[in-house]
Write an enzyme that holds these catalytic residues in place. Structure first.
Site, PDB file in Angstrom:
ATOM      1  N   ASP A 221      43.143  36.283  40.810  1.00 43.37           N
ATOM      2  CA  ASP A 221      42.728  37.369  41.688  1.00 43.37           C
ATOM      3  C   ASP A 221      42.877  38.657  40.880  1.00 43.37           C
ATOM      4  O   ASP A 221      43.468  38.661  39.798  1.00 43.37           O
ATOM      5  CB  ASP A 221      43.569  37.385  42.967  1.00 43.37           C
ATOM      6  CG  ASP A 221      42.889  38.204  44.072  1.00 43.37           C
ATOM      7  OD1 ASP A 221      41.942  38.954  43.763  1.00 43.37           O
ATOM      8  OD2 ASP A 221      43.302  38.093  45.237  1.00 43.37           O
TER       9      ASP A 221
HETATM   10  C1  BGC Z   1      40.939  40.314  46.643  1.00 49.67           C
HETATM   11  C2  BGC Z   1      39.948  39.198  46.386  1.00 49.67           C
HETATM   12  C3  BGC Z   1      38.675  39.784  45.826  1.00 49.67           C
HETATM   13  C4  BGC Z   1      38.999  40.593  44.584  1.00 49.67           C
HETATM   14  C5  BGC Z   1      37.789  41.228  43.941  1.00 49.67           C
HETATM   15  C6  BGC Z   1      41.128  41.194  45.442  1.00 49.67           C
HETATM   16  O1  BGC Z   1      41.936  42.291  45.732  1.00 49.67           O
HETATM   17  O2  BGC Z   1      42.172  39.773  47.035  1.00 49.67           O
HETATM   18  O3  BGC Z   1      39.696  38.487  47.563  1.00 49.67           O
HETATM   19  O4  BGC Z   1      37.756  38.771  45.548  1.00 49.67           O
HETATM   20  O5  BGC Z   1      39.907  41.624  44.932  1.00 49.67           O
HETATM   21  O6  BGC Z   1      37.319  42.263  44.707  1.00 49.67           O
END
Ligand code: BGC
Length: 754
Positions: free
Chosen positions: A261
């Site tokens: 993530d």
């Molecule tokens: C979120 C993810 C997301 C990623 C990219 C993160 O903060 O938890 O779900 O895909 O950001 O935007």
């Protein structure tokens, strides 16, 4: 002259990547190139504007290595649609994504074909907007009603989660683009989400928190998996060899890439060794860490090579590698229709006294609740799609031919406009999404004055939440005093005049209903139904579509009825007081004890026989269904075939989602009273029409996880299969006996955590 000739020879010998020469390219890459490929690029060098590999607003890119013909690939968010910037500098075109219904809504359809069709349309937008992988589906379990991202997730049950997730993946990937199943794993709260340690026993881990991922990965083969921010039993998931290699790959056979993530954590080297192939969104420090670790011997080069090989295997599947000429012009009109149909199929009719719905003879409607204007299509944060418009309930009802009481409509609109302006002037920070204006009070005198002017009242109750924050008990899970007053005053006034009141819930997660559900004559749970929401609500209210959604989670009587509520952040945690490694830190902030173990959602309520407001799986229709001829058979190996006949016994056509719950033989391991093992939805059945649904269940699917033996075990003995309208409907069942017990070995991942 000779030098130039040699150079030309070397250049032409440079292998260009193809699907068949991955090993050769890997062999020709420098250590620096390998490290670069395993770290994303957004933080320091996005591709030049105008490049075919640059999609503004996409969450990230992988790096190009031009000398091997390795393109940069593009990774925008989901899950309710592609999330990219709708406008671009220097372009007068727009780039809207369709706002589809949120995850919880589509899970309420209990219809894997519907989900697959919907995401086939969504995946076409991923392809046509020049992206390679959409960062979805989001598949964490609804452990507690207050998780701020529950709207993106599906259910409190892992089988429903896994099957809906698998359908989602199949639909997207049918376009030749990829998915990223997230957030792997046990990411069930937003409070301190980057550091919180989810402490969970191995039985609950495997049966509840991993099972949905296991089903989706085995059934649908996602291209990628996204590890989560949080820790799991003391270790960041992205650095867990147990999770990312032993369980995900060795046990489940996952062969795609794992990306982090969007975290940029320290510990890059541990993550790479654990089998986390790609660090997102990426920065130069991470590249350097990988290089240094290989040079110092801390990271075996073979580990890096393994990750690079998987990256190359990913790259050759992507549209950018294949040179796909995307149009930037998906058919948004056609996709809007898909979104509307999916939204109607996902709505849940919770109450319909005296058959008040579908509306008959209603012309003039008093539409209460500012959410009728400030309608919530989807939640906030990275899951918020930049859609071209949202059809709110005012527009939806007017499009369907209703006349709305003008003064009320104007008041709500002006109030919302004013409040939004205020929020902007006040500089309220709205994280990547839409704000929610709080409900406002109306005087009894005013409400009374509207009764003669209207045939019916509708009260809309709205909620919004999202990434980065969990919800609260007061004024969120529980109604605000203003909402309560509004419901009271409207129902009193209309009922005195013999007129009906319909409540519409425009919410992304569970709210309290037990204390007020008696007030309204009908209650429609519309969820956050995407950009076509208002029209979709009208389709259901008018009976153009007969509702067939059912709850993917329990609606409890009170928040504290969920055992997890004793170990969930409720806003009182004090940031800043950190213990070493979180071990002595603040409860529910530094760490969260999953003390309830497997007793999540209906597993708890059914086993304890505890009253709920609406049970898991509940939902009404404008028609009625009867179940008959329940049959369950097992073959010699314990493979089970179950079937039941469903007949539409009412007056209008409708669909019915049938749920198959299993009660295991007594003795042995303690188990929930019953567990969902399969489900299916009938086609649209005309009045009087029947359909027989057939389900297949393997003995492995009946197994529970024995922590002491560290294996899955299926007990021998008599199993009762309930063909149910919801988890509390035990009226149609059949039994089958399994002669042989079964056991299924796993690796020793997390085996020490009991
Ligand atoms: C979120 C993810 C997301 C990623 C990219 C993160 O903060 O938890 O779900 O895909 O950001 O935007």
């Amino acid at each position: 002259m000779l030098g130039a000739a040699l150079c030309a020879v070397q250049l032409s010998a440079q292998p260009k990547l193809t699907a068949d020469n991955i090993e050769e390219v890997l062999g020709a890459m420098t250590l620096e190139e390998k490290a670069e490929l395993c770290v994303g690029l957004i933080h320091y060098a996005p591709p030049a504007a105008g490049s075919r590999n640059y999609v503004p607003g996409a969450a990230g890119n992988t790096k190009a290595i031009p000398r091997f013909g390795i393109p940069s690939t593009v990774l925008p968010d989901g899950p309710a649609g592609i999330r990219i910037d709708p406008t671009r500098e220097g372009s007068d075109r727009t780039y809207y994504g369709t706002g589809f219904p949120v995850g919880t809504a589509i899970a309420s359809s209990w219809d894997v074909d519907l989900v697959e069709n919907m995401t086939a349309a969504m995946g076409n937008e991923v392809l046509e907007y020049g992206a390679d992988v959409i960062l979805s589906p989001a598949m964490n379990i609804h452990r507690n009603p207050l998780c701020g991202r529950n709207f993106e997730y599906y259910s409190e049950d892992p089988v429903l989660t896994g099957k809906i997730g698998a359908a989602y993946i199949r639909g997207i990937q049918s376009n030749g683009v990829g998915t990223s199943v997230k957030h792997f794993a046990v990411n069930n709260q937003e409070t301190n989400r980057h550091e919180n340690d989810s402490r969970v026993d191995t039985r609950a881990l495997r049966e509840i928190y991993l099972k949905g991922f296991e089903i989706a990965i085995k059934e649908a083969g996602p291209w990628t998996v996204m590890s989560s921010y949080n820790k799991l039993n003391g270790e960041y998931t992205q650095q867990s060899y147990d999770l990312l290699t032993r369980i995900l790959r060795d046990e489940w056979g996952f062969d795609g890439i794992v990306m982090t993530d969007w975290g940029s954590k320290e510990g890059t080297v541990k993550a790479a060794a654990a089998g986390n192939d790609l660090m997102m969104p990426g920065n130069e420090t991470e590249v350097q860490r990988l290089i240094d670790a290989v040079k110092s011997g801390e990271l075996p080069e073979a580990d890096l090579d393994r990750n690079v090989k998987r990256m190359l295997e990913y790259i050759v599947k992507t549209p950018h590698f294949k040179g796909y000429k995307y149009s930037d012009a998906p058919d948004l009109k056609a996709h809007a229709k898909v979104a509307r149909a999916a939204a109607t199929e996902s709505m849940v009719l919770l109450k319909n006294e005296d058959g008040v719905l579908p509306l008959k003879g209603t012309e003039k409607v008093a539409l209460f609740g500012i959410s009728s204007v400030d309608f919530v299509a989807g939640g906030t944060g990275s899951g918020n799609v930049n859609k071209a418009y949202v059809v709110n309930m005012v527009q939806g009802l007017e499009n369907a031919g209703f006349t709305l009481v003008e003064s009320l409509k104007d008041f709500n609109q002006k109030y919302v406009d004013f409040q939004k302006l205020n929020m902007r002037i006040g500089g309220e920070s709205i994280l990547l999404g839409e704000s929610k204006v709080p409900e406002t009070g109306l005087s009894k005198t005013y409400i009374n004055s509207l009764v003669p002017e209207s045939d019916l009242a509708i009260v809309v109750i709205g909620r919004n939440a999202g990434e980065g924050g969990d919800r609260r008990v007061d004024n969120d899970f529980n109604l605000t005093e203003t909402e309560r007053q509004l419901l009271n005053d409207v129902t009193t006034a209309y009922h005195l005049a013999g007129k009906k009141v319909v409540a519409v819930m425009n919410i992304g997660g569970v709210i309290e209903t037990a204390s007020w559900k008696n007030l309204a004559d009908a209650i429609l749970l519309a969820w956050q139904p995407g950009q076509e929401g208002g029209d979709a609500v009208a389709d259901v209210l008018t009976g153009k579509v007969n509702p067939s959604g059912k709850l993917p989670m329990t609606f409890p009587v009170a928040y504290m009825d969920h055992p997890s509520s004793y170990n969930f952040p409720t806003g009182l945690e004090t940031p800043g007081r950190r213990g070493r490694n979180g071990s002595e830190g603040v409860k529910n902030w530094d760490y969260t004890d999953y003390a309830e173990s497997i007793w999540v959602g209906y597993r708890w309520f059914t086993t304890q026989d505890k009253a709920v407001s609406y049970p898991f799986g509940y939902g009404l229709s404008y028609t009625t269904f009867e179940y008959s001829k329940p049959v369950v058979k097992a073959d010699r190996d314990g493979n089970i075939t179950a079937s039941v006949t469903v007949t539409n016994t009412g007056k209008v056509a409708g669909k019915e989602a049938v749920q198959l719950y299993v009660a295991a033989p007594a003795g042995g391991m303690e188990k929930p009273a019953r567990e969902l093992k399969a489900f299916d939805k009938t086609k649209l059945l005309a009045p009087g029409e029947s359909e027989t649904l057939t389900f297949s269940i393997t003995p492995y699917e009946l197994a529970s996880f024995n922590i002491d033996a560290n294996e899955w075990e299926t007990a021998a003995g008599s199993y009762t299969f309930y063909f149910s309208k919801n988890v509390n409907d035990l009226s149609t069942s059949a039994k089958v006996s399994l002669k042989k017990a079964g056991s299924y070995e796993v690796t020793d991942a997390y085996a020490h955590i009991k």
